[in-house]
Scaffold this active site. Sequence first.
Site, PDB file in Angstrom:
ATOM      1  N   LYS A  13      -4.126   1.032   9.590  1.00 32.59           N
ATOM      2  CA  LYS A  13      -2.696   1.376   9.562  1.00 32.59           C
ATOM      3  C   LYS A  13      -2.485   2.878   9.406  1.00 32.59           C
ATOM      4  CE  LYS A  13      -1.695  -1.030   5.887  1.00 32.59           C
ATOM      5  NZ  LYS A  13      -2.963  -1.701   5.518  1.00 32.59           N
ATOM      6  N   ARG A  88       4.957  -4.445   0.727  1.00 31.05           N
ATOM      7  CA  ARG A  88       3.720  -5.200   0.538  1.00 31.05           C
ATOM      8  C   ARG A  88       3.993  -6.529  -0.155  1.00 31.05           C
ATOM      9  NH1 ARG A  88      -0.051  -0.731   0.644  1.00 31.05           N
ATOM     10  NH2 ARG A  88      -2.206  -1.354   0.547  1.00 31.05           N
ATOM     11  N   ARG A 127     -15.826   4.041   4.549  1.00 38.03           N
ATOM     12  CA  ARG A 127     -14.771   5.063   4.573  1.00 38.03           C
ATOM     13  C   ARG A 127     -15.031   6.155   3.533  1.00 38.03           C
ATOM     14  NH1 ARG A 127      -8.672   3.137   4.683  1.00 38.03           N
ATOM     15  NH2 ARG A 127      -9.135   2.143   2.690  1.00 38.03           N
ATOM     16  N   ARG A 160     -13.034   6.510  -2.101  1.00 33.57           N
ATOM     17  CA  ARG A 160     -11.924   6.146  -2.975  1.00 33.57           C
ATOM     18  C   ARG A 160     -12.395   5.110  -3.987  1.00 33.57           C
ATOM     19  NH1 ARG A 160      -7.170   4.661   1.145  1.00 33.57           N
ATOM     20  NH2 ARG A 160      -7.016   2.938  -0.323  1.00 33.57           N
ATOM     21  N   ARG A 171      -8.353  -6.243  -3.535  1.00 31.49           N
ATOM     22  CA  ARG A 171      -7.314  -5.838  -2.581  1.00 31.49           C
ATOM     23  C   ARG A 171      -7.116  -6.889  -1.495  1.00 31.49           C
ATOM     24  NH1 ARG A 171      -9.703  -0.450  -0.951  1.00 31.49           N
ATOM     25  NH2 ARG A 171      -8.061  -0.311   0.610  1.00 31.49           N
TER      26      ARG A 171
HETATM   27  P1  ADP Z   1      -5.014   0.352   1.935  1.00 28.77           P
HETATM   28  O1  ADP Z   1      -6.192   1.155   2.380  1.00 28.77           O
HETATM   29  O2  ADP Z   1      -5.366  -0.833   1.114  1.00 28.77           O
HETATM   30  O3  ADP Z   1      -4.042   0.096   3.026  1.00 28.77           O
HETATM   31  P2  ADP Z   1      -3.135   2.170   0.599  1.00 28.77           P
HETATM   32  O4  ADP Z   1      -3.644   3.534   0.680  1.00 28.77           O
HETATM   33  O5  ADP Z   1      -1.988   1.790   1.423  1.00 28.77           O
HETATM   34  O6  ADP Z   1      -4.368   1.201   0.794  1.00 28.77           O
HETATM   35  O7  ADP Z   1      -2.756   1.821  -0.928  1.00 28.77           O
HETATM   36  C1  ADP Z   1      -3.663   2.032  -1.983  1.00 28.77           C
HETATM   37  C2  ADP Z   1      -3.157   1.388  -3.261  1.00 28.77           C
HETATM   38  O8  ADP Z   1      -1.867   1.933  -3.623  1.00 28.77           O
HETATM   39  C3  ADP Z   1      -2.917  -0.119  -3.210  1.00 28.77           C
HETATM   40  O9  ADP Z   1      -4.118  -0.858  -3.395  1.00 28.77           O
HETATM   41  C4  ADP Z   1      -1.916  -0.289  -4.363  1.00 28.77           C
HETATM   42  O10 ADP Z   1      -2.549  -0.222  -5.617  1.00 28.77           O
HETATM   43  C5  ADP Z   1      -1.040   0.934  -4.224  1.00 28.77           C
HETATM   44  N1  ADP Z   1       0.106   0.661  -3.310  1.00 28.77           N
HETATM   45  C6  ADP Z   1       0.360   1.266  -2.123  1.00 28.77           C
HETATM   46  N2  ADP Z   1       1.479   0.786  -1.566  1.00 28.77           N
HETATM   47  C7  ADP Z   1       1.951  -0.166  -2.418  1.00 28.77           C
HETATM   48  C8  ADP Z   1       3.066  -1.052  -2.393  1.00 28.77           C
HETATM   49  N3  ADP Z   1       3.938  -1.071  -1.368  1.00 28.77           N
HETATM   50  N4  ADP Z   1       3.238  -1.894  -3.445  1.00 28.77           N
HETATM   51  C9  ADP Z   1       2.383  -1.894  -4.470  1.00 28.77           C
HETATM   52  N5  ADP Z   1       1.305  -1.103  -4.551  1.00 28.77           N
HETATM   53  C10 ADP Z   1       1.084  -0.240  -3.543  1.00 28.77           C
END
Ligand code: ADP
Length: 214
Positions: A13, A88, A127, A160, A171
């Site tokens: 994404k 989410r 990653r 990360r 996750r």
């Molecule tokens: P991913 O690589 O899982 O798509 P992101 O970089 O989008 O990860 O998000 C990393 C973390 O930030 C999530 O695992 C969560 O802890 C927090 N987070 C991001 N967006 C949201 C959201 N919309 N609601 C709740 N937590 C969020």
Amino acid sequence: MILILLGPPGAGKGTQAKLLSTELGIPHISTGDMFRDHKARGTEIGKQVQAIMDAGGLVTDDITNAMVKERLSRPDVAPGFILDGYPRTVVQAEYLDGLLRSLGRSIDRALSYEVAEELVVERISGRRSCPRCGAVYHVSANPPKRAGYCDRDDAELVQREDDKPENVRKRMQEYGTKTEPLKRYYRDRGELAEVEGVGTPEGILAATKKVLGR
Ligand code: ADP
């Protein structure tokens, strides 16, 4: 144009959002990046979300919704924007609907990137990112020129905390129980478009543009 990007962690994404942002000339809003920025700056929000984020859990809807509301009050979103990683949960999706309605706007498409679970785990475990500029690499699929160091600023790349295997499982669980139901939510409203998230970033971008009729 207002777009929402859905898909499991590691679906690509963020990569697509960056490409689409350049292509369409509208901002890329990543709640994950915003939270990471809060953590790095040691803000009050950063302190509140640190532990839950590192463990791969979701930040509370209240904190997340408030942060998005503030972001959508800035003038650069006028021509449209791309939401990456938000909503989410169904609570967040309903909040977003209300917020957009109050601004006289509505989403154009919810794009769901479809990727098999094994591939997602492979992508996430390889990653690496640059702590200085945020550039993202993959040890085999998209390696930096010099292993372990950023092409742009030579900073040492890091994994990360939430990309470590024990946290990836959490996750994926969060995605399955809380986020995947959003596909149904947007499908019922005729706003969902599924995109095969396998291939090169450019190939997936082409597939995305096709779905958007551009
Ligand atoms: P991913 O690589 O899982 O798509 P992101 O970089 O989008 O990860 O998000 C990393 C973390 O930030 C999530 O695992 C969560 O802890 C927090 N987070 C991001 N967006 C949201 C959201 N919309 N609601 C709740 N937590 C969020």
